[in-house]
Scaffold this active site. Structure first.
Site, PDB file in Angstrom:
ATOM      1  N   THR A   1      10.638   4.075  -0.669  1.00  0.00           N
ATOM      2  CA  THR A   1       9.620   3.062  -0.972  1.00  0.00           C
ATOM      3  C   THR A   1       8.744   3.445  -2.165  1.00  0.00           C
ATOM      4  O   THR A   1       8.185   2.565  -2.824  1.00  0.00           O
ATOM      5  CB  THR A   1       8.710   2.822   0.255  1.00  0.00           C
ATOM      6  OG1 THR A   1       8.082   4.054   0.616  1.00  0.00           O
ATOM      7  CG2 THR A   1       9.484   2.263   1.421  1.00  0.00           C
ATOM      8  N   ASP A   2       8.622   4.756  -2.439  1.00  0.00           N
ATOM      9  CA  ASP A   2       7.647   5.181  -3.458  1.00  0.00           C
ATOM     10  C   ASP A   2       7.876   4.534  -4.822  1.00  0.00           C
ATOM     11  O   ASP A   2       6.918   4.155  -5.500  1.00  0.00           O
ATOM     12  CB  ASP A   2       7.647   6.705  -3.594  1.00  0.00           C
ATOM     13  CG  ASP A   2       7.016   7.388  -2.380  1.00  0.00           C
ATOM     14  OD1 ASP A   2       6.336   6.698  -1.605  1.00  0.00           O
ATOM     15  OD2 ASP A   2       7.214   8.605  -2.222  1.00  0.00           O
TER      16      ASP A   2
ATOM     17  N   THR B   1      13.181   7.461   2.787  1.00  0.00           N
ATOM     18  CA  THR B   1      12.835   7.766   4.182  1.00  0.00           C
ATOM     19  C   THR B   1      13.811   7.152   5.167  1.00  0.00           C
ATOM     20  O   THR B   1      14.118   7.749   6.205  1.00  0.00           O
ATOM     21  CB  THR B   1      11.405   7.238   4.476  1.00  0.00           C
ATOM     22  OG1 THR B   1      10.502   7.929   3.633  1.00  0.00           O
ATOM     23  CG2 THR B   1      10.999   7.452   5.917  1.00  0.00           C
TER      24      THR B   1
ATOM     25  N   ASP C   1      14.856  11.530  -2.507  1.00  0.00           N
ATOM     26  CA  ASP C   1      13.530  10.957  -2.330  1.00  0.00           C
ATOM     27  C   ASP C   1      13.301  10.140  -3.606  1.00  0.00           C
ATOM     28  O   ASP C   1      13.578  10.628  -4.703  1.00  0.00           O
ATOM     29  CB  ASP C   1      12.512  12.095  -2.225  1.00  0.00           C
ATOM     30  CG  ASP C   1      11.132  11.579  -1.897  1.00  0.00           C
ATOM     31  OD1 ASP C   1      10.601  11.951  -0.843  1.00  0.00           O
ATOM     32  OD2 ASP C   1      10.567  10.813  -2.709  1.00  0.00           O
TER      33      ASP C   1
ATOM     34  N   THR D   1       4.845  -4.672  -5.672  1.00  0.00           N
ATOM     35  CA  THR D   1       4.197  -3.390  -5.892  1.00  0.00           C
ATOM     36  C   THR D   1       3.923  -2.756  -4.526  1.00  0.00           C
ATOM     37  O   THR D   1       3.710  -3.475  -3.545  1.00  0.00           O
ATOM     38  CB  THR D   1       2.906  -3.572  -6.749  1.00  0.00           C
ATOM     39  OG1 THR D   1       2.436  -2.304  -7.138  1.00  0.00           O
ATOM     40  CG2 THR D   1       1.807  -4.321  -6.037  1.00  0.00           C
TER      41      THR D   1
ATOM     42  N   THR E   1      -3.878  -5.160 -16.234  1.00  0.00           N
ATOM     43  CA  THR E   1      -5.139  -5.003 -15.509  1.00  0.00           C
ATOM     44  C   THR E   1      -4.976  -4.039 -14.330  1.00  0.00           C
ATOM     45  O   THR E   1      -3.907  -3.959 -13.731  1.00  0.00           O
ATOM     46  CB  THR E   1      -5.687  -6.360 -15.010  1.00  0.00           C
ATOM     47  OG1 THR E   1      -6.839  -6.102 -14.199  1.00  0.00           O
ATOM     48  CG2 THR E   1      -4.674  -7.162 -14.198  1.00  0.00           C
ATOM     49  N   GLN E   2      -6.057  -3.350 -14.026  1.00  0.00           N
ATOM     50  CA  GLN E   2      -6.065  -2.486 -12.835  1.00  0.00           C
ATOM     51  C   GLN E   2      -6.197  -3.306 -11.561  1.00  0.00           C
ATOM     52  O   GLN E   2      -5.987  -2.795 -10.471  1.00  0.00           O
ATOM     53  CB  GLN E   2      -7.255  -1.514 -12.902  1.00  0.00           C
ATOM     54  CG  GLN E   2      -7.158  -0.531 -14.016  1.00  0.00           C
ATOM     55  CD  GLN E   2      -8.376   0.382 -14.107  1.00  0.00           C
ATOM     56  OE1 GLN E   2      -9.193   0.454 -13.191  1.00  0.00           O
ATOM     57  NE2 GLN E   2      -8.486   1.083 -15.211  1.00  0.00           N
ATOM     58  N   CYS E   3      -6.613  -4.564 -11.718  1.00  0.00           N
ATOM     59  CA  CYS E   3      -6.799  -5.400 -10.530  1.00  0.00           C
ATOM     60  C   CYS E   3      -5.446  -5.768  -9.948  1.00  0.00           C
ATOM     61  O   CYS E   3      -4.461  -5.928 -10.676  1.00  0.00           O
ATOM     62  CB  CYS E   3      -7.532  -6.692 -10.888  1.00  0.00           C
ATOM     63  SG  CYS E   3      -9.156  -6.398 -11.557  1.00  0.00           S
TER      64      CYS E   3
HETATM   65  N1  ASP Z   1       9.049   9.546  -0.385  1.00  0.00           N
HETATM   66  C1  ASP Z   1       9.883   8.523   0.185  1.00  0.00           C
HETATM   67  C2  ASP Z   1      10.714   7.934  -0.940  1.00  0.00           C
HETATM   68  O1  ASP Z   1      10.220   7.179  -1.724  1.00  0.00           O
HETATM   69  C3  ASP Z   1       9.031   7.468   0.824  1.00  0.00           C
HETATM   70  C4  ASP Z   1       9.813   6.351   1.511  1.00  0.00           C
HETATM   71  O2  ASP Z   1      10.978   6.146   1.346  1.00  0.00           O
HETATM   72  O3  ASP Z   1       9.146   5.593   2.260  1.00  0.00           O
HETATM   73  O4  ASP Z   1      11.887   8.255  -1.055  1.00  0.00           O
END
Ligand code: ASP
Length: 340
Positions: A94-95, A17, A62, A165, A275-277
């Site tokens: 970020t993904d 992004t 992306d 995470t 763990t899922q936690c």
């Molecule tokens: N979909 C974008 C990515 O991971 C989200 C981002 O960058 O915030 O490339």
């Protein structure tokens, strides 16, 4: 008079992004665009900033499209430019940033310089973008080089990459490191917690991961029908990360699961329980509902994030470790990714 040499930072732009523009189909990357924007940002040329150069990947993407090959390209770009720069910033979506940060922490053996991953929730061309703050902070931290690790800087916090995470899809503080404190926090000064920082490596070596390693992640939920997974749990499956409840528990009502897991273990599939936690660690055998996993040969992922678990598995397979060693190392701290 002592001359203070300006530090040099290499920015590696992989997409995300941060450098996206609006298109008819939603936000998308545009080659050359980010470089032009950075070239106009006076803050980046302030005398207090390190010198910087930018390498843009041929296929900026992306980060949902990030591949094992991209991880290798990042690692080798760092290696090829290692002597010429004091530190490195990777601009990334970020993904999957936490996956890449974990992967690089294992791939870059013997790292002695700072590698910071960052990005933004709002593109840099928007007035309210978080890109400037994340970018400027990352360049300064990479130039200072006080943390010779792969880190993730976002929302004023420097996190260990393999502990991070993504916890929010839309807040500016998108990342957390639930089981490990931040390595630094940016206030008026950047406050480093030196005692947490890992020792500086002496000689960089890149370990490339195989692209075709058959591994899987299985998230447990009430009502899960384990027989649905029979087809993937074959002798081809090299490793399975189970995201279990709480301290590592799975339902007992379904007589299908444990034979499946025992069979997978007999096939040589490494089974790691996470763990899922968000916080805390797996402790197999605390409850009846996890004892059987232990008996079936599963290993505890302790407080590993799933991102760290899958990338650590890739690393151990890339190192051609035996099954026994992989099991041992999955429960051993290698890069600060796990609390022993
Ligand atoms: N979909 C974008 C990515 O991971 C989200 C981002 O960058 O915030 O490339």
């Amino acid at each position: 008079m002592l001359m203070q040499f300006q530090k040099k930072v290499l920015i590696i732009y992989t997409g995300g992004t941060i450098g996206m523009v609006e298109t008819e189909d939603g936000y998308a990357t545009k080659s050359g665009y980010l470089h032009r924007v950075l070239g106009r940002m006076s803050e980046l040329f302030h005398s207090g900033m390190p010198q910087w150069a930018l390498i843009e990947f041929e296929h900026i993407c992306d980060s949902s499209n990030i591949s094992i090959r991209d991880w290798s390209a990042m690692a080798h770009t760092i290696k090829d430019n290692y002597d010429a720069y004091d530190g490195f910033v990777i601009l990334h979506g970020t993904d999957t940033m936490a996956y890449t940060a974990s992967a690089l922490s294992f791939m870059l053996e013997g790292l002695g310089k700072t590698v910071v991953l960052t990005g933004a929730q709002i593109p840099i061309g928007h007035a309210r973008s978080d890109a400037r703050d994340n970018l400027i902070g990352s360049i300064i931290i990479a130039g200072e080089g006080r943390v010779p690790e792969v880190c993730l800087y976002f929302g004023k916090k420097l996190l260990r990459g393999n502990r991070a995470t993504k916890v929010s899809a839309d807040e500016m503080e998108a990342f957390a490191s639930p089981n490990f404190p931040p390595l630094a926090t940016a206030a008026i000064d950047i406050r480093y917690i030196d005692a947490l920082v890992r020792p500086r490596g002496e000689k960089l070596n890149v370990v490339d991961f195989a692209e075709d390693l058959p591994i899987a992640v299985l998230k447990i939920f009430p009502g899960i029908q384990f027989k649905m997974f029979e087809n993937i749990m074959t002798e081809n499956l090299k490793a399975l990360v189970i995201e279990a409840f709480g301290v590592g528990n799975i339902p007992q009502y379904d007589a299908e699961l444990l034979p499946l897991i025992s069979k997978a273990a007999d096939n040589g599939t490494i089974i790691v329980v996470c763990t899922q936690c968000l916080r805390g660690k797996v402790q197999l055998g605390t409850y009846e509902t996890s004892s059987a996993l232990k008996r079936a040969g599963a290993v505890s992922g302790r407080d590993l994030t799933v991102e760290a678990a899958v990338t650590k598995l890739r690393y151990l397979f890339a190192k051609r470790c035996s099954s026994e060693r992989i099991k041992k190392y999955m429960e051993t701290d290698l890069r600060g990714e796990l609390s022993e």
